[in-house]
Write a protein that holds these residues in place. Structure first.
Motif, PDB file in Angstrom:
ATOM      1  N   VAL A 265      71.301   9.437  48.716  1.00  0.00           N
ATOM      2  CA  VAL A 265      71.495   9.811  50.093  1.00  0.00           C
ATOM      3  C   VAL A 265      72.173  11.227  50.280  1.00  0.00           C
ATOM      4  O   VAL A 265      71.929  12.215  50.815  1.00  0.00           O
ATOM      5  CB  VAL A 265      71.987   8.576  50.985  1.00  0.00           C
ATOM      6  N   ASP A 266      73.339  11.344  49.359  1.00  0.00           N
ATOM      7  CA  ASP A 266      74.169  12.529  49.377  1.00  0.00           C
ATOM      8  C   ASP A 266      73.451  13.544  48.775  1.00  0.00           C
ATOM      9  O   ASP A 266      74.119  14.775  48.817  1.00  0.00           O
ATOM     10  CB  ASP A 266      75.571  12.194  48.659  1.00  0.00           C
ATOM     11  N   CYS A 267      72.501  13.510  48.082  1.00  0.00           N
ATOM     12  CA  CYS A 267      71.876  14.704  47.245  1.00  0.00           C
ATOM     13  C   CYS A 267      71.433  15.624  48.268  1.00  0.00           C
ATOM     14  O   CYS A 267      70.393  15.126  48.958  1.00  0.00           O
ATOM     15  CB  CYS A 267      71.093  14.254  46.273  1.00  0.00           C
ATOM     16  N   LEU A 268      71.739  16.806  48.619  1.00  0.00           N
ATOM     17  CA  LEU A 268      71.102  17.669  49.465  1.00  0.00           C
ATOM     18  C   LEU A 268      69.820  18.097  48.781  1.00  0.00           C
ATOM     19  O   LEU A 268      69.451  18.212  47.762  1.00  0.00           O
ATOM     20  CB  LEU A 268      71.829  18.880  49.711  1.00  0.00           C
ATOM     21  N   PRO A 269      68.762  18.270  49.824  1.00  0.00           N
ATOM     22  CA  PRO A 269      67.418  18.785  49.594  1.00  0.00           C
ATOM     23  C   PRO A 269      67.345  20.276  48.945  1.00  0.00           C
ATOM     24  O   PRO A 269      68.205  21.102  49.282  1.00  0.00           O
ATOM     25  CB  PRO A 269      66.587  18.771  50.871  1.00  0.00           C
ATOM     26  N   MET A 270      66.276  20.623  47.755  1.00  0.00           N
ATOM     27  CA  MET A 270      66.648  21.734  47.226  1.00  0.00           C
ATOM     28  C   MET A 270      65.106  22.562  47.643  1.00  0.00           C
ATOM     29  O   MET A 270      64.061  21.982  47.406  1.00  0.00           O
ATOM     30  CB  MET A 270      66.679  21.642  45.692  1.00  0.00           C
ATOM     31  N   MET A 271      65.320  23.733  48.310  1.00  0.00           N
ATOM     32  CA  MET A 271      64.061  24.477  48.536  1.00  0.00           C
ATOM     33  C   MET A 271      63.148  23.707  49.386  1.00  0.00           C
ATOM     34  O   MET A 271      61.960  23.745  49.554  1.00  0.00           O
ATOM     35  CB  MET A 271      63.534  25.153  47.471  1.00  0.00           C
ATOM     36  N   SER A 272      63.900  22.824  50.109  1.00  0.00           N
ATOM     37  CA  SER A 272      62.893  21.849  51.141  1.00  0.00           C
ATOM     38  C   SER A 272      63.845  21.243  52.273  1.00  0.00           C
ATOM     39  O   SER A 272      65.289  21.374  52.165  1.00  0.00           O
ATOM     40  CB  SER A 272      62.452  20.589  50.309  1.00  0.00           C
ATOM     41  N   GLU A 273      63.289  20.950  53.367  1.00  0.00           N
ATOM     42  CA  GLU A 273      64.076  20.490  54.317  1.00  0.00           C
ATOM     43  C   GLU A 273      64.602  18.846  54.286  1.00  0.00           C
ATOM     44  O   GLU A 273      65.460  18.610  54.856  1.00  0.00           O
ATOM     45  CB  GLU A 273      63.334  20.586  55.975  1.00  0.00           C
ATOM     46  N   ARG A 274      63.568  18.132  53.434  1.00  0.00           N
ATOM     47  CA  ARG A 274      63.795  16.700  53.160  1.00  0.00           C
ATOM     48  C   ARG A 274      63.972  16.126  51.975  1.00  0.00           C
ATOM     49  O   ARG A 274      63.711  16.953  50.937  1.00  0.00           O
ATOM     50  CB  ARG A 274      62.747  16.002  54.084  1.00  0.00           C
ATOM     51  N   THR A 275      64.646  15.190  51.665  1.00  0.00           N
ATOM     52  CA  THR A 275      64.571  14.487  50.515  1.00  0.00           C
ATOM     53  C   THR A 275      63.775  13.066  50.748  1.00  0.00           C
ATOM     54  O   THR A 275      63.818  12.622  51.702  1.00  0.00           O
ATOM     55  CB  THR A 275      65.870  14.186  49.736  1.00  0.00           C
ATOM     56  N   LEU A 276      63.070  12.644  49.816  1.00  0.00           N
ATOM     57  CA  LEU A 276      62.383  11.354  49.832  1.00  0.00           C
ATOM     58  C   LEU A 276      63.043  10.251  48.873  1.00  0.00           C
ATOM     59  O   LEU A 276      63.150  10.758  47.668  1.00  0.00           O
ATOM     60  CB  LEU A 276      60.922  11.393  49.396  1.00  0.00           C
ATOM     61  N   ILE A 277      63.630   9.256  49.418  1.00  0.00           N
ATOM     62  CA  ILE A 277      64.209   8.231  48.419  1.00  0.00           C
ATOM     63  C   ILE A 277      63.171   6.973  48.547  1.00  0.00           C
ATOM     64  O   ILE A 277      62.929   6.349  49.656  1.00  0.00           O
ATOM     65  CB  ILE A 277      65.703   7.766  48.868  1.00  0.00           C
ATOM     66  N   LEU A 278      62.799   6.577  47.180  1.00  0.00           N
ATOM     67  CA  LEU A 278      61.814   5.503  47.300  1.00  0.00           C
ATOM     68  C   LEU A 278      62.485   4.336  46.440  1.00  0.00           C
ATOM     69  O   LEU A 278      62.807   4.612  45.376  1.00  0.00           O
ATOM     70  CB  LEU A 278      60.684   5.802  46.441  1.00  0.00           C
ATOM     71  N   VAL A 279      62.783   3.138  47.134  1.00  0.00           N
ATOM     72  CA  VAL A 279      63.519   1.750  46.464  1.00  0.00           C
ATOM     73  C   VAL A 279      62.266   0.983  46.340  1.00  0.00           C
ATOM     74  O   VAL A 279      61.683   0.517  47.344  1.00  0.00           O
ATOM     75  CB  VAL A 279      64.654   1.463  47.583  1.00  0.00           C
ATOM     76  N   SER A 280      61.833   0.589  45.254  1.00  0.00           N
ATOM     77  CA  SER A 280      60.901  -0.613  45.076  1.00  0.00           C
ATOM     78  C   SER A 280      61.164  -1.862  44.915  1.00  0.00           C
ATOM     79  O   SER A 280      62.078  -1.744  43.999  1.00  0.00           O
ATOM     80  CB  SER A 280      59.978   0.114  43.868  1.00  0.00           C
ATOM     81  N   ASP A 281      60.598  -2.753  45.299  1.00  0.00           N
ATOM     82  CA  ASP A 281      61.079  -4.129  45.371  1.00  0.00           C
ATOM     83  C   ASP A 281      62.348  -4.467  45.029  1.00  0.00           C
ATOM     84  O   ASP A 281      62.788  -5.305  44.413  1.00  0.00           O
ATOM     85  CB  ASP A 281      60.205  -4.453  43.628  1.00  0.00           C
ATOM     86  N   LEU A 282      63.111  -4.194  46.419  1.00  0.00           N
ATOM     87  CA  LEU A 282      64.534  -4.679  46.491  1.00  0.00           C
ATOM     88  C   LEU A 282      64.398  -5.718  47.515  1.00  0.00           C
ATOM     89  O   LEU A 282      63.964  -5.522  48.709  1.00  0.00           O
ATOM     90  CB  LEU A 282      65.289  -3.857  46.928  1.00  0.00           C
ATOM     91  N   ASP A 283      64.661  -6.869  47.207  1.00  0.00           N
ATOM     92  CA  ASP A 283      64.527  -8.190  48.121  1.00  0.00           C
ATOM     93  C   ASP A 283      65.794  -8.167  49.057  1.00  0.00           C
ATOM     94  O   ASP A 283      67.013  -8.366  48.750  1.00  0.00           O
ATOM     95  CB  ASP A 283      64.535  -9.525  47.473  1.00  0.00           C
TER      96      ASP A 283
END
Length: 348
Positions: A75-93
């Motif tokens: 979450v703290d990673c700022l986007p690079m040459m983009s307005e947004r970042t995408l964080i994908l969390v797979s199969d966390l119950d």
């Protein structure tokens, strides 16, 4: 009575977000229809991740070994040459995670930066929310829950026709219904079958022969072919279908389970005919999303009388018990059952 839950609301919101080019801050992706889930995840990636910047702006975490610290760092990673970042969390119950993780995720959702789009994706495990928790309240306030459910029959038929059109082929609605009945209604399965049929078909219009030649039917459809052959008095065909299934090393108990369900459905269709009810009553009884299987059952049930259907259901149950409790050879019991059903007059 409480209001009926609108499972499609989340998908409508996601579509609206994508159309406006303004994805939300958090989504939950779950449901049986993996094809749609992957399609809309691809749309999100195309919108949020400039070409060549995926390595910097896409952060992936998996449920096994997940830590709250890793999510906070993403979450703290700022986007690079983009307005947004995408964080994908797979199969966390989420709702079975440790208390500190649940509370930490709830707090994080309330303070997500504007540049973050966080997606919790459920593929190998089921999404089971617990409305009593603080996390559930946080998700309700800050996330869009998107259920990718099996598609309604009408929408699925239209999709099948569009997929064939993309292959420069044409299929009519009735054959599209047959293909869905034969191969199942999951788009991930159908897309492969459509590709095979389109490559095999020599003419512009798809025929039933094209489908039967190369499509891989689901087990329920194959067993239906077997019972349909019994109703037509064609024991040789019924025996050949069973022999093919056994040759493919399908477990006898699994085949008997499907056959038993088929006989119960046939019995219910026969009862519907006796009560002068239509296919809709059978579809509602069995929770069928489409009327097509119910119509096939009603058509088949006209070949059987009520006593035969009742006896067939009883014998399937008796053979099931024998297969599970006596240690007798499963294949022999199954073949014997088929011969017994064939020997009993089935037609009215």
């Amino acid at each position: 009575m409480p209001p009926k839950k609108d499972d499609a609301a989340g998908l409508r919101q996601l579509k609206a977000d994508l159309k406006a080019g303004t994805p939300g801050s958090c989504y939950i992706f779950y449901g049986e229809e993996a094809y749609l889930r992957d399609f809309y995840l691809g749309r999100l990636k195309d919108l949020l991740l400039p070409a060549g910047m995926e390595e910097f702006n896409l952060h992936t975490l998996v449920g096994k070994g997940f830590t709250l610290r890793a999510l906070e760092e993403a979450v703290d990673c700022l986007p690079m040459m983009s307005e947004r970042t995408l964080i994908l969390v797979s199969d966390l119950d989420l709702f079975k995670a440790a208390g500190e993780i649940r509370d930490g995720v709830a707090a994080l959702l309330a303070a997500l930066p504007d540049y973050v789009c966080l997606v919790f994706l459920y593929d190998l495990i089921e999404y089971k929310p617990d409305a009593r928790t603080k996390l559930a309240a946080a998700l309700k306030d800050h996330a869009t829950v998107v259920k990718f459910a099996r598609q309604d029959q009408g929408d699925l038929i239209d999709w099948v026709k569009r997929r064939f059109k993309a292959l420069d082929k044409e299929i009519d609605s009735e054959l599209a219904r047959y293909l869905i009945f034969l191969c199942g209604d999951l788009m991930n399965t159908l897309i492969g079958e459509i590709g095979k049929i389109g490559a095999y078909a020599k003419n512009f219009r798809i025929t039933k022969e094209d489908i039967d030649a190369v499509a891989a039917p689901q087990l329920d459809a194959v067993v239906f072919q077997m019972t349909d052959a019994l109703g037509a008095g064609n024991f040789d065909k019924a025996a050949a279908v069973l022999a093919d299934l056994l040759h493919m090393q399908e477990a006898p108990i699994k085949l008997l389970t499907v056959l038993g369900k088929q006989m119960r459905q046939l019995y219910s269709a026969r009862l519907a005919l006796e009560d002068r009810k239509g296919a809709g009553a059978v579809a509602e009884l069995w929770g069928m999303r489409s009327s097509y299987p119910a119509e096939k059952l009603m058509s088949a049930a006209r070949r059987f009388d009520l006593d035969w259907c009742r006896a067939a259901v009883r014998r399937c149950g008796e053979v099931d018990l024998a297969m599970k409790s006596t240690g007798a050879d499963g294949e022999a019991l199954l073949v014997g059952l088929l011969m017994e059903l064939a020997a009993t007059p089935a037609k009215r």
